[in-house]
Design a protein around this motif. Structure first.
Motif, short mmCIF file in Angstrom:
data_model
loop_
_atom_site.label_atom_id
_atom_site.label_comp_id
_atom_site.label_asym_id
_atom_site.label_seq_id
_atom_site.Cartn_x
_atom_site.Cartn_y
_atom_site.Cartn_z
N GLU A 1 65.64 -49.04 39.19
CA GLU A 1 66.10 -49.04 37.80
C GLU A 1 65.08 -48.39 36.86
N VAL A 2 63.82 -48.37 37.26
CA VAL A 2 62.76 -47.81 36.42
C VAL A 2 62.70 -46.30 36.63
N THR A 3 63.00 -45.56 35.56
CA THR A 3 62.97 -44.10 35.66
C THR A 3 61.64 -43.52 35.19
N GLN A 4 60.93 -44.27 34.35
CA GLN A 4 59.61 -43.86 33.90
C GLN A 4 58.76 -45.11 33.71
N CYS A 5 57.47 -44.98 34.00
CA CYS A 5 56.55 -46.10 33.84
C CYS A 5 55.21 -45.53 33.40
N TYR A 6 54.70 -46.05 32.29
CA TYR A 6 53.43 -45.59 31.74
C TYR A 6 52.48 -46.76 31.57
N MET A 7 51.25 -46.60 32.03
CA MET A 7 50.19 -47.56 31.73
C MET A 7 49.62 -47.11 30.39
N VAL A 8 49.55 -48.03 29.42
CA VAL A 8 49.21 -47.64 28.04
C VAL A 8 48.09 -48.51 27.49
N THR A 9 47.58 -48.09 26.34
CA THR A 9 46.61 -48.89 25.59
C THR A 9 47.35 -49.62 24.48
N LYS B 1 75.20 -45.16 34.61
CA LYS B 1 74.02 -45.75 33.97
C LYS B 1 74.18 -45.58 32.46
N LEU B 2 74.86 -46.53 31.84
CA LEU B 2 75.22 -46.41 30.43
C LEU B 2 74.18 -46.99 29.48
N LEU B 3 73.21 -47.71 30.03
CA LEU B 3 72.25 -48.41 29.20
C LEU B 3 70.83 -47.96 29.53
N THR B 4 70.10 -47.56 28.50
CA THR B 4 68.68 -47.25 28.65
C THR B 4 67.91 -48.28 27.85
N VAL B 5 66.93 -48.90 28.50
CA VAL B 5 66.14 -49.95 27.86
C VAL B 5 64.67 -49.57 27.94
N VAL B 6 63.99 -49.66 26.80
CA VAL B 6 62.55 -49.47 26.74
C VAL B 6 61.93 -50.86 26.82
N VAL B 7 61.04 -51.06 27.78
CA VAL B 7 60.45 -52.37 28.01
C VAL B 7 58.93 -52.26 27.92
N THR B 8 58.33 -53.10 27.09
CA THR B 8 56.87 -53.19 27.07
C THR B 8 56.48 -54.43 27.87
N VAL B 9 55.46 -54.28 28.70
CA VAL B 9 55.04 -55.36 29.59
C VAL B 9 53.56 -55.67 29.37
N GLU B 10 53.27 -56.94 29.21
CA GLU B 10 51.89 -57.39 29.11
C GLU B 10 51.57 -58.19 30.37
N LEU B 11 50.52 -57.79 31.06
CA LEU B 11 50.11 -58.49 32.28
C LEU B 11 49.24 -59.68 31.93
N ASP B 12 49.23 -60.67 32.80
CA ASP B 12 48.42 -61.86 32.60
C ASP B 12 46.97 -61.58 32.93
N ARG B 13 46.75 -60.89 34.05
CA ARG B 13 45.39 -60.56 34.49
C ARG B 13 45.33 -59.05 34.75
N GLU B 14 44.18 -58.46 34.46
CA GLU B 14 44.05 -57.01 34.61
C GLU B 14 43.10 -56.64 35.75
N ARG B 15 43.06 -57.48 36.77
CA ARG B 15 42.29 -57.14 37.96
C ARG B 15 42.92 -55.91 38.60
N LEU B 16 42.12 -55.03 39.11
CA LEU B 16 42.59 -53.76 39.67
C LEU B 16 43.66 -53.96 40.73
N ASP B 17 43.49 -54.91 41.63
CA ASP B 17 44.48 -55.12 42.69
C ASP B 17 45.82 -55.59 42.11
N LEU B 18 45.80 -56.40 41.05
CA LEU B 18 47.03 -56.88 40.44
C LEU B 18 47.73 -55.78 39.64
N VAL B 19 46.94 -54.96 38.97
CA VAL B 19 47.51 -53.82 38.24
C VAL B 19 48.14 -52.85 39.24
N ASP B 20 47.44 -52.58 40.32
CA ASP B 20 47.98 -51.68 41.35
C ASP B 20 49.27 -52.24 41.96
N GLU B 21 49.33 -53.55 42.15
CA GLU B 21 50.54 -54.16 42.69
C GLU B 21 51.70 -54.00 41.72
#
Length: 156
Positions: A97-105, A67-87
């Motif tokens: 591939e995702v080693t860490q995931c943070y829900m952020v402001t 695993k020679l490459l580390t990538v920081v990815v910011t993601v913006e969701l289209d809708r923030e309904r609880l069920d879609l965020v949970d999905e």
């Protein structure tokens, strides 16, 4: 139990345990002068049972596994309904591939740390995990050139 409620001895035992997953009775005894090994380990085990110590892990070099490459990815969701965020959370937990995931402001909804072999593997991740998710509005990626600091600990 809050950190401010820890006795000095418990705080020292916690500091000793945090510094190494391979903490042994002998190494604790050396670090905690004036306290024998058995009481030190009882304190560490109490901290585990109280939920202050979540896991004992060994950190490995991702490069050893290709695993020679580390990538920081910011993601913006289209809708923030609880069920879609949970999905989305479930999908990121399942993505190897995702080693860490943070829900952020702020501008992004999530920040991901992705560890892959190369740019082609990252492209596969993007196509299979982000482009295929109908709730991902947009994402930005930043390839890490150098890990300047990495200390998996609680800041003092």
């Amino acid at each position: 139990m809050e950190a401010s409620l820890l006795s000095p001895t418990h705080a020292a035992a916690l500091a000793a345990a945090v510094s190494s997953a391979a903490t042994t009775d002998a190494s604790l005894k050396k670090r905690l002068i004036g306290s024998s090994a058995a009481p030190c380990m009882r304190r560490v085990n109490k901290l585990r049972s109280d939920g202050l110590i979540l896991a004992d892990i060994s950190l490995v070099d991702p490069k050893f596994f290709g695993k020679l490459l580390t990538v920081v990815v910011t993601v913006e969701l289209d809708r923030e309904r609880l069920d879609l965020v949970d999905e989305f959370k479930r999908a990121m937990r399942a993505a190897k591939e995702v080693t860490q995931c943070y829900m952020v402001t702020g501008d992004a909804d999530f920040v991901l740390l992705v560890s892959v072999e190369d740019v082609e593997a990252f492209d596969v991740f993007v196509k299979t995990k982000l482009y295929t998710n109908p709730n991902v509005r947009k994402f930005r990626s930043m390839i890490s050139l150098d890990r300047v600091k990495f200390e998996p600990r609680v800041a003092e």
